[in-house]
Design a protein around this motif. Sequence first.
Motif, PDB file in Angstrom:
ATOM      1  N   LYS A 329       0.785  -1.138  -0.006  1.00  0.00           N
ATOM      2  CA  LYS A 329       0.057   0.051   0.091  1.00  0.00           C
ATOM      3  C   LYS A 329       0.981   1.225   0.118  1.00  0.00           C
ATOM      4  CE  LYS A 329      -4.119  -1.560   2.236  1.00  0.00           C
ATOM      5  NZ  LYS A 329      -5.051  -1.298   3.489  1.00  0.00           N
ATOM      6  N   GLU A 330       0.627   2.149  -0.752  1.00  0.00           N
ATOM      7  CA  GLU A 330       1.000   3.386  -0.946  1.00  0.00           C
ATOM      8  C   GLU A 330       0.596   4.438   0.175  1.00  0.00           C
ATOM      9  OE1 GLU A 330       1.912   7.589  -3.645  1.00  0.00           O
ATOM     10  OE2 GLU A 330       0.922   5.823  -4.172  1.00  0.00           O
ATOM     11  N   VAL A 331       1.449   4.844   0.994  1.00  0.00           N
ATOM     12  CA  VAL A 331       1.391   5.898   2.153  1.00  0.00           C
ATOM     13  C   VAL A 331       1.709   7.132   2.072  1.00  0.00           C
ATOM     14  CG1 VAL A 331       0.910   3.868   3.945  1.00  0.00           C
ATOM     15  CG2 VAL A 331       3.354   4.933   3.601  1.00  0.00           C
ATOM     16  N   GLN A 332       1.107   8.197   2.764  1.00  0.00           N
ATOM     17  CA  GLN A 332       1.415   9.538   2.797  1.00  0.00           C
ATOM     18  C   GLN A 332       2.127   9.853   4.138  1.00  0.00           C
ATOM     19  OE1 GLN A 332       1.428  11.470  -0.221  1.00  0.00           O
ATOM     20  NE2 GLN A 332       0.535   9.619  -1.220  1.00  0.00           N
ATOM     21  N   LEU A 333       3.240  10.242   4.109  1.00  0.00           N
ATOM     22  CA  LEU A 333       3.817  10.298   5.310  1.00  0.00           C
ATOM     23  C   LEU A 333       3.769  11.748   5.975  1.00  0.00           C
ATOM     24  CD1 LEU A 333       7.132   8.240   4.915  1.00  0.00           C
ATOM     25  CD2 LEU A 333       4.842   7.423   5.644  1.00  0.00           C
ATOM     26  N   GLY A 334       4.094  11.816   7.353  1.00  0.00           N
ATOM     27  CA  GLY A 334       3.872  13.041   7.997  1.00  0.00           C
ATOM     28  C   GLY A 334       5.425  13.173   8.920  1.00  0.00           C
ATOM     29  N   MET A 335       5.219  13.532  10.085  1.00  0.00           N
ATOM     30  CA  MET A 335       6.679  14.079  10.889  1.00  0.00           C
ATOM     31  C   MET A 335       7.233  12.335  11.068  1.00  0.00           C
ATOM     32  SD  MET A 335       5.430  16.837  13.403  1.00  0.00           S
ATOM     33  CE  MET A 335       3.945  15.878  13.733  1.00  0.00           C
ATOM     34  N   ASN A 336       8.667  12.632  11.207  1.00  0.00           N
ATOM     35  CA  ASN A 336       9.476  11.587  11.426  1.00  0.00           C
ATOM     36  C   ASN A 336      10.403  11.593  12.712  1.00  0.00           C
ATOM     37  OD1 ASN A 336      11.697   9.620  11.468  1.00  0.00           O
ATOM     38  ND2 ASN A 336      12.280  10.025   9.421  1.00  0.00           N
ATOM     39  N   ASN A 337      10.165  10.760  13.587  1.00  0.00           N
ATOM     40  CA  ASN A 337      11.005  11.101  14.898  1.00  0.00           C
ATOM     41  C   ASN A 337      12.315  10.294  14.842  1.00  0.00           C
ATOM     42  OD1 ASN A 337      10.349   8.648  15.727  1.00  0.00           O
ATOM     43  ND2 ASN A 337       9.013   9.270  17.174  1.00  0.00           N
ATOM     44  N   GLY A 338      12.853   9.848  13.697  1.00  0.00           N
ATOM     45  CA  GLY A 338      13.964   8.700  13.574  1.00  0.00           C
ATOM     46  C   GLY A 338      13.711   7.256  13.973  1.00  0.00           C
ATOM     47  N   LYS A 339      12.864   7.042  14.648  1.00  0.00           N
ATOM     48  CA  LYS A 339      12.407   5.738  14.938  1.00  0.00           C
ATOM     49  C   LYS A 339      11.133   5.298  14.310  1.00  0.00           C
ATOM     50  CE  LYS A 339      14.691   4.970  19.268  1.00  0.00           C
ATOM     51  NZ  LYS A 339      15.561   3.742  19.238  1.00  0.00           N
ATOM     52  N   SER A 340      10.085   6.374  14.363  1.00  0.00           N
ATOM     53  CA  SER A 340       8.727   6.026  13.943  1.00  0.00           C
ATOM     54  C   SER A 340       8.484   7.265  13.023  1.00  0.00           C
ATOM     55  CB  SER A 340       7.718   5.658  14.973  1.00  0.00           C
ATOM     56  OG  SER A 340       8.100   4.909  15.969  1.00  0.00           O
ATOM     57  N   VAL A 341       7.285   6.872  12.345  1.00  0.00           N
ATOM     58  CA  VAL A 341       6.993   7.857  11.426  1.00  0.00           C
ATOM     59  C   VAL A 341       5.384   7.992  11.318  1.00  0.00           C
ATOM     60  CG1 VAL A 341       6.661   6.452   9.295  1.00  0.00           C
ATOM     61  CG2 VAL A 341       7.230   9.022   8.980  1.00  0.00           C
ATOM     62  N   GLN A 342       4.872   9.022  11.213  1.00  0.00           N
ATOM     63  CA  GLN A 342       3.534   9.473  11.327  1.00  0.00           C
ATOM     64  C   GLN A 342       2.877   9.174   9.848  1.00  0.00           C
ATOM     65  OE1 GLN A 342       2.644  13.504  11.248  1.00  0.00           O
ATOM     66  NE2 GLN A 342       0.546  13.151  12.400  1.00  0.00           N
ATOM     67  N   VAL A 343       1.703   8.290   9.697  1.00  0.00           N
ATOM     68  CA  VAL A 343       1.242   7.931   8.429  1.00  0.00           C
ATOM     69  C   VAL A 343      -0.082   8.840   8.388  1.00  0.00           C
ATOM     70  CG1 VAL A 343       0.088   6.390   6.941  1.00  0.00           C
ATOM     71  CG2 VAL A 343       2.048   5.856   8.371  1.00  0.00           C
TER      72      VAL A 343
END
Length: 377
Positions: A329-343
Amino acid sequence: MKSYILIGAIGLSLLLLGCKSHNETHEHEEDNEMENNHDLVSFCSNKAKELGFQTQKIEPTPFQQVIKTSGKIVAAQGKETTIASTMTGVVNLSNNIIEGVEVNQGASLATVSLKNTTEGEPYEKAKIAYEAAKAEFERAKPLADKKIISEKEFLQIQLSFNEAQLAYNAIKRNNSPNGQNIPSPMKGFLKTIWVTEGDYVEIGQPIATITQTKHLFLRAEVAERYYDQLPYITSANFKTPYNKECYSLDELNGKLVSTGKSSNEDSNFIPVTFSFENKVNIIPGSYMEIFLLSHPISDQWVVPISALIEEQGLFFVYTQINEEKYLKKEVQLGMNNGKSVQVVDGLSTNDLVVTKGAQQLKLASASSSIPAHTHDH
């Protein structure tokens, strides 16, 4: 009458058969549609277990606002020292002395020697001077007791002897067959070597810098445009340039130490400093990629960085459909904290996202997309 009943029964049977045929055809078309989906990947369940595949159910979870920046690891004050040469001579570095290596207190870092030079070895010269001054002192003492020489002359001889003794004891303490030893005054890591093998150094010239790295500072440089967000920063994650590992200050007993109130005169950045315990052998002086964490955000879709697959600038994840089928699935990303990312788009609640094994699924997808060889002519 019987003929009408027979015709009606036959018609009903044909209708039921038609409905059944239509349903079977519809179900078959759905199966074919799923099978023909190029984003669908089949992967053996036993192989997935062997490779340690892991999944995560997508549920609303808290996240934090992120300010991405850079910074530097700095040694704590009082935990660093520079060792200087105690004599003039040629440097011979000890074996395995390289920057970053751990050294014990008293360990030899280098030797400084004047052997095979016209100046002569300082230890030998100090020893000769001491023995000569000692002999002169022992000769003069009974003469002074008998008033054969003046007290002033004896005191001068005694002074020369004391100075020669001090010089000899100082150089004798670290003397070795290879020259004057330069030991480490404390246990720590070799941060910097200021000389190279064979250099000629003077007394007081820096040889090396040792740092103790149990406690370190992470100093982030934050752009002025984020000034209004600085009071809300609580912690940070940071990524090293040498092993690409991302560390959390919360896992290293980190805490916020200070936040600058203005930018430096020579830059447009505001310093934000954290302290932490160096449990993972972080090298002082290294520059880091830093993710500052501030405002909490509730009810977000969040996936680990390991779940992401990038293709031509787009990001995808794999969701598990059943035991052996996965859908890309293609996802649109938000913020990235280096370990996890907001979808922000592309997933739904309760999707089962592959967090470990995405790369293997990508390879499996690529191999299955290669056309099979046929014998049609």
